[in-house]
Design a protein around this motif. Structure first.
Motif, PDB file in Angstrom:
ATOM      1  N   ALA A   1       2.408   8.393   5.906  1.00 34.12           N
ATOM      2  CA  ALA A   1       2.591   8.923   4.550  1.00 34.12           C
ATOM      3  C   ALA A   1       1.581   8.327   3.584  1.00 34.12           C
ATOM      4  O   ALA A   1       1.276   8.908   2.556  1.00 34.12           O
ATOM      5  CB  ALA A   1       4.009   8.624   4.078  1.00 34.12           C
ATOM      6  N   MET A   2       1.047   7.182   3.940  1.00 34.50           N
ATOM      7  CA  MET A   2       0.119   6.495   3.049  1.00 34.50           C
ATOM      8  C   MET A   2      -1.131   7.320   2.783  1.00 34.50           C
ATOM      9  O   MET A   2      -1.745   7.210   1.732  1.00 34.50           O
ATOM     10  CB  MET A   2      -0.262   5.149   3.669  1.00 34.50           C
ATOM     11  N   PHE A   3      -1.521   8.154   3.743  1.00 33.06           N
ATOM     12  CA  PHE A   3      -2.785   8.869   3.579  1.00 33.06           C
ATOM     13  C   PHE A   3      -2.750   9.891   2.455  1.00 33.06           C
ATOM     14  O   PHE A   3      -3.786  10.374   2.022  1.00 33.06           O
ATOM     15  CB  PHE A   3      -3.170   9.543   4.899  1.00 33.06           C
ATOM     16  N   SER A   4      -1.569  10.232   1.974  1.00 32.35           N
ATOM     17  CA  SER A   4      -1.499  11.170   0.865  1.00 32.35           C
ATOM     18  C   SER A   4      -1.281  10.451  -0.454  1.00 32.35           C
ATOM     19  O   SER A   4      -0.983  11.081  -1.448  1.00 32.35           O
ATOM     20  CB  SER A   4      -0.357  12.154   1.105  1.00 32.35           C
ATOM     21  N   SER A   5      -1.436   9.138  -0.459  1.00 37.32           N
ATOM     22  CA  SER A   5      -1.146   8.400  -1.686  1.00 37.32           C
ATOM     23  C   SER A   5      -2.278   8.554  -2.686  1.00 37.32           C
ATOM     24  O   SER A   5      -3.343   9.079  -2.387  1.00 37.32           O
ATOM     25  CB  SER A   5      -0.936   6.927  -1.357  1.00 37.32           C
TER      26      SER A   5
ATOM     27  N   HIS B   1       6.377  11.440  -1.719  1.00 36.96           N
ATOM     28  CA  HIS B   1       6.105  11.898  -0.364  1.00 36.96           C
ATOM     29  C   HIS B   1       7.070  11.285   0.633  1.00 36.96           C
ATOM     30  O   HIS B   1       7.058  11.612   1.807  1.00 36.96           O
ATOM     31  CB  HIS B   1       4.669  11.536   0.027  1.00 36.96           C
TER      32      HIS B   1
ATOM     33  N   SER C   1       2.842   3.348  -3.863  1.00 33.25           N
ATOM     34  CA  SER C   1       2.508   4.534  -4.647  1.00 33.25           C
ATOM     35  C   SER C   1       2.882   5.797  -3.885  1.00 33.25           C
ATOM     36  O   SER C   1       3.173   6.821  -4.470  1.00 33.25           O
ATOM     37  CB  SER C   1       1.025   4.540  -4.985  1.00 33.25           C
ATOM     38  N   THR C   2       2.850   5.724  -2.563  1.00 37.16           N
ATOM     39  CA  THR C   2       3.285   6.877  -1.773  1.00 37.16           C
ATOM     40  C   THR C   2       4.740   7.188  -2.071  1.00 37.16           C
ATOM     41  O   THR C   2       5.123   8.323  -2.318  1.00 37.16           O
ATOM     42  CB  THR C   2       3.122   6.578  -0.275  1.00 37.16           C
TER      43      THR C   2
ATOM     44  N   LEU D   1      -0.797  -1.061   8.165  1.00 41.44           N
ATOM     45  CA  LEU D   1      -1.994  -0.974   7.356  1.00 41.44           C
ATOM     46  C   LEU D   1      -2.293  -2.309   6.718  1.00 41.44           C
ATOM     47  O   LEU D   1      -1.396  -3.065   6.380  1.00 41.44           O
ATOM     48  CB  LEU D   1      -1.802   0.090   6.275  1.00 41.44           C
TER      49      LEU D   1
ATOM     50  N   ALA E   1       0.819  -1.209   0.000  1.00 37.46           N
ATOM     51  CA  ALA E   1       0.000   0.000   0.000  1.00 37.46           C
ATOM     52  C   ALA E   1       0.850   1.255   0.000  1.00 37.46           C
ATOM     53  O   ALA E   1       0.396   2.323  -0.395  1.00 37.46           O
ATOM     54  CB  ALA E   1      -0.932  -0.012   1.204  1.00 37.46           C
ATOM     55  N   GLN E   2       2.101   1.127   0.437  1.00 36.58           N
ATOM     56  CA  GLN E   2       2.968   2.306   0.494  1.00 36.58           C
ATOM     57  C   GLN E   2       3.704   2.569  -0.807  1.00 36.58           C
ATOM     58  O   GLN E   2       4.346   3.602  -0.959  1.00 36.58           O
ATOM     59  CB  GLN E   2       4.003   2.136   1.610  1.00 36.58           C
TER      60      GLN E   2
ATOM     61  N   ALA F   1       5.112   8.672  -5.371  1.00 38.50           N
ATOM     62  CA  ALA F   1       4.605  10.033  -5.472  1.00 38.50           C
ATOM     63  C   ALA F   1       5.575  11.044  -4.881  1.00 38.50           C
ATOM     64  O   ALA F   1       5.344  12.243  -4.943  1.00 38.50           O
ATOM     65  CB  ALA F   1       3.253  10.132  -4.772  1.00 38.50           C
TER      66      ALA F   1
END
Lengths: 360, 314
Positions: free
Chosen positions: B25-29, A40, A34-35, A100, A31-32, A38
């Motif tokens: 950080a996942m919440f901004s994905s 971030h 794509s973060t 998560l 789940a991380q 991106a």
């Protein structure tokens, strides 16, 4: 003497903790992805701790696929939560520990469902992105025209590329179950079970594709159509897997290291082998009533239940007999909305007072 | 000796910290793909000039990409230019490029009354060319409620006045001119006199019908409205009495003429193209030609995108 013993105990506990964190965070890592892509996160994309060495290699080779893997996993978890809304186990994410995605330390039928739907979700998203031309190494489906499409309709268009999604999902996800990771104990039975359930999810997606036809032109009777193969929606997949979950089959590891139906299971069901799309599990499920770090269950304390209902979401069942508290809640919502040309929606605000029952 | 426990505790804490950091950080994905707003492109021609700028994808006709919607909408450009109902654009555009409002998820559909109005105005004219009202535009699936797109409100005419004659509010598109030509018995380039509230009189005209070239026509009276006692404004911007008009009329059962179209003569490209076409037009086969030309267009769904590379793991 006493101080030395306490030192070693602390070290041992930390090592065990690290191992369980690594195992449980596998889908959290997905789940991380794509973060990281991106921007971030300063951490390099393919060096997230939950990826196995083989997966890290695949990640480097197919970087443009990783957002699809991430979104496919997220869509799968959403559908999982939708299927189990109101149940004691509801596919919740364990936010308080910062991890998560569902955590399954035991080889239960819930673990089977989760692995299957996640695998299907990744396959689905990769196949869809091939169709949309978002991935460089794949395009439309190459499938030939099935027999149930009328001969005078044309076969063309751009179908979801489930073949490619299937292969990529299998190679990327299952590679982890085949590797021997020195950081964790090699549990052959659990790995075989995971691979089996991953494959079931992918196969269900493949077997439930159907032709999608569209009219074109200014035809009145819609006698001009072009058809292509389309994947089922994740909702349909969730429904099918839910049925498979209810009929999941208990297995064990035999002397030769293969999965095998339990003896009483085989007798009861009068069959000697499971279907390729059946879900399999090895451990009994806990009751999911109490928070238990060891078994990875969150418990039902604080869950919203439905007073007087006899189903899974009823307070008697969901709260495991502990009872519930009732709270009054005032909710403001939009109502009496009207669309005005051009172009806006004008709504009134309504106040609704409702009662909410929450498990003790 | 006391140093070791402290170090191990720090180690455990840092591990936990790492996971917490990653998880937040996942919440901004990237969010899961759902319906989305995109700008209406200029080559979605049926929506040129519409009062909103963003459309929702997938649209009501299940087109998933802008290019798919553009391609499918080209079949309907001719219908729009036929000008068979003033709300045709609003209706077609609401299907191909539905209004997209960021704050809400639900689709803004055309009202059933809007669909029925357009169908009533356009169905017969489409049928003339062999196109029955299509299933994809069926009005059964729409409803009249507060959240749908309503028909245009007609502007209230001033007291003592009636609405402009239909014949005098035509558009000079190629499709409309050709369509009206085939439905008219009298097609003239003419100077006219407005000698009564309900009629025009051809003062000096030349027929444009095939085989009737250069036949002079004069002193023909044409009724402007089909309603009895109907007197309606026909404000053709004529600079002087010598201005020429394009006049089309149908012969009624009583032998008199009823106007279908009255337009000033123009030098505009589509107008000239249509006039030029009048001499070679075969009205009997026009419908078949239109259907065949529609069928000859390559279909969006047959334009496949093949693999750009072969899948290989290692």
């Amino acid at each position: 003497m006493i101080p030395r013993r306490s030192c070693w105990l602390i070290l041992l506990l930390n090592l065990l903790n690290v191992q369980s964190l690594l195992d449980a965070s596998w889908w959290s890592t997905v789940a991380q992805l794509s973060t990281a892509l991106a921007g971030h996160n300063v951490k390099p994309v393919c060096e997230l701790p939950g990826l196995s060495p083989g997966q890290a290699q695949v990640c480097e080779l197919f970087k443009d696929h990783m957002p699809a893997v991430s979104i496919g996993a997220q869509n799968a978890i959403q559908e999982c939560q939708r299927q189990f809304t109101g149940h004691r186990w509801n596919c919740s994410t364990h936010y308080s520990t910062g991890m998560l995605g569902p955590i399954h330390k035991m080889a239960t039928r819930e673990a089977a469902f989760t692995y299957a739907i996640l695998s299907a979700g990744v396959t689905h998203e990769i196949g869809r992105r091939c169709k949309q031309g978002l991935l460089t190494s794949c395009g439309c489906s190459d499938e030939t025209k099935p027999k149930n499409v009328p001969t005078d309709w044309s076969w063309g268009g751009c179908g979801d590329n489930v073949e490619y999604g299937y292969k990529f999902s299998r190679d990327f996800i299952d590679i982890r179950e085949k590797e021997h990771d020195p950081k964790r104990n090699h549990d052959n039975g659990r790995s075989l079970m995971n691979r089996r359930n991953n494959e079931a999810g992918r196969k269900i997606l493949k077997r439930h594709r159907k032709p999608k036809c569209k009219c074109h032109g200014v035809s009145g009777a819609c006698n001009m159509k072009t058809c292509w193969m389309q994947l089922p929606s994740m909702e349909q997949v969730g429904k099918i897997l839910r049925n498979k979950y209810d009929k999941a089959i208990r297995v064990q590891i035999n002397d030769r290291g293969n999965l095998q139906l339990l003896a009483d299971e085989a007798t009861k069901e009068r069959k000697t082998r499971a279907l390729p799309t059946d879900l399999v599990f090895m451990d009994d499920s806990p009751d999911y009533c109490r928070f238990d770090r060891h078994s990875g269950t969150l418990g039902t304390e604080g869950r919203v239940c439905k007073r007087g209902s006899g189903g899974a979401e009823g307070c008697d069942s969901l709260c495991c007999g502990r009872g519930y508290n009732t709270y009054t809640q005032e909710v403001k919502s939009k109502c009496n909305c009207k669309f005005e040309w051009c172009c806006k929606v004008v709504c009134q605000t309504c106040n609704n007072v409702t009662q909410v029952d929450i498990c003790k | 000796m006391m140093l070791f426990p402290v170090l191990y505790i720090l180690f455990a804490f840092s591990v936990t910290n790492g996971y917490l950091e990653d998880s937040w950080a996942m919440f901004s994905s990237e969010r899961p793909v759902g319906p989305k707003c995109v700008d209406i492109p200029s080559n979605l021609s049926i929506c040129n000039g519409i009062e909103y700028t963003q459309m929702r994808l997938p649209n009501i006709l299940e087109h998933e990409t802008v290019s798919e919607a553009i391609h499918a909408s080209k079949d309907w450009e001719s219908l729009l230019r036929l000008n068979c109902h003033p709300d045709t654009q609003r209706f077609l555009c609401s299907l191909f490029a539905p209004v997209c409002l960021m704050q809400m998820d639900r689709l803004i559909l055309p009202c059933k009354s809007l669909c029925m109005a357009v169908k009533q105005g356009c169905e017969n004219r489409m049928a003339n060319y062999g196109f029955p009202w299509p299933e994809m535009l069926s009005c059964e699936k729409f409803e009249d409620d507060d959240m749908c797109i309503k028909p245009m409100q007609p502007a209230k005419p001033p007291a003592g006045s009636s609405t402009t004659c239909t014949a005098c509010s035509q558009v000079a598109t190629y499709e409309n001119l050709v369509d009206q030509f085939c439905r008219s018995h009298l097609v003239l380039k003419a100077k006219v006199i407005r000698d009564s509230p309900t009629h025009i009189r051809v003062r000096n005209g030349r027929s444009l019908k095939k085989g009737e070239r250069r036949r002079g026509v004069s002193d023909v009276e044409i009724r402007l409205s089909s309603e009895s006692d109907g007197s309606c404004p026909c404000n053709i911007p004529v600079k002087n009495q010598n201005e020429k008009l394009l006049v089309m009329a149908s012969r009624q059962p009583d032998g008199k003429y009823l106007a279908n179209l009255v337009l000033p003569w123009q030098k505009e490209k589509n107008f000239k193209r249509a006039i030029h076409q009048f001499q070679r037009l075969n009205c009997q086969s026009l419908g078949r030609e239109i259907r065949e030309s529609a069928s000859r267009r390559p279909h969006y769904y047959e334009m496949r995108r093949h693999n750009t590379g072969r899948y290989q793991m290692f």
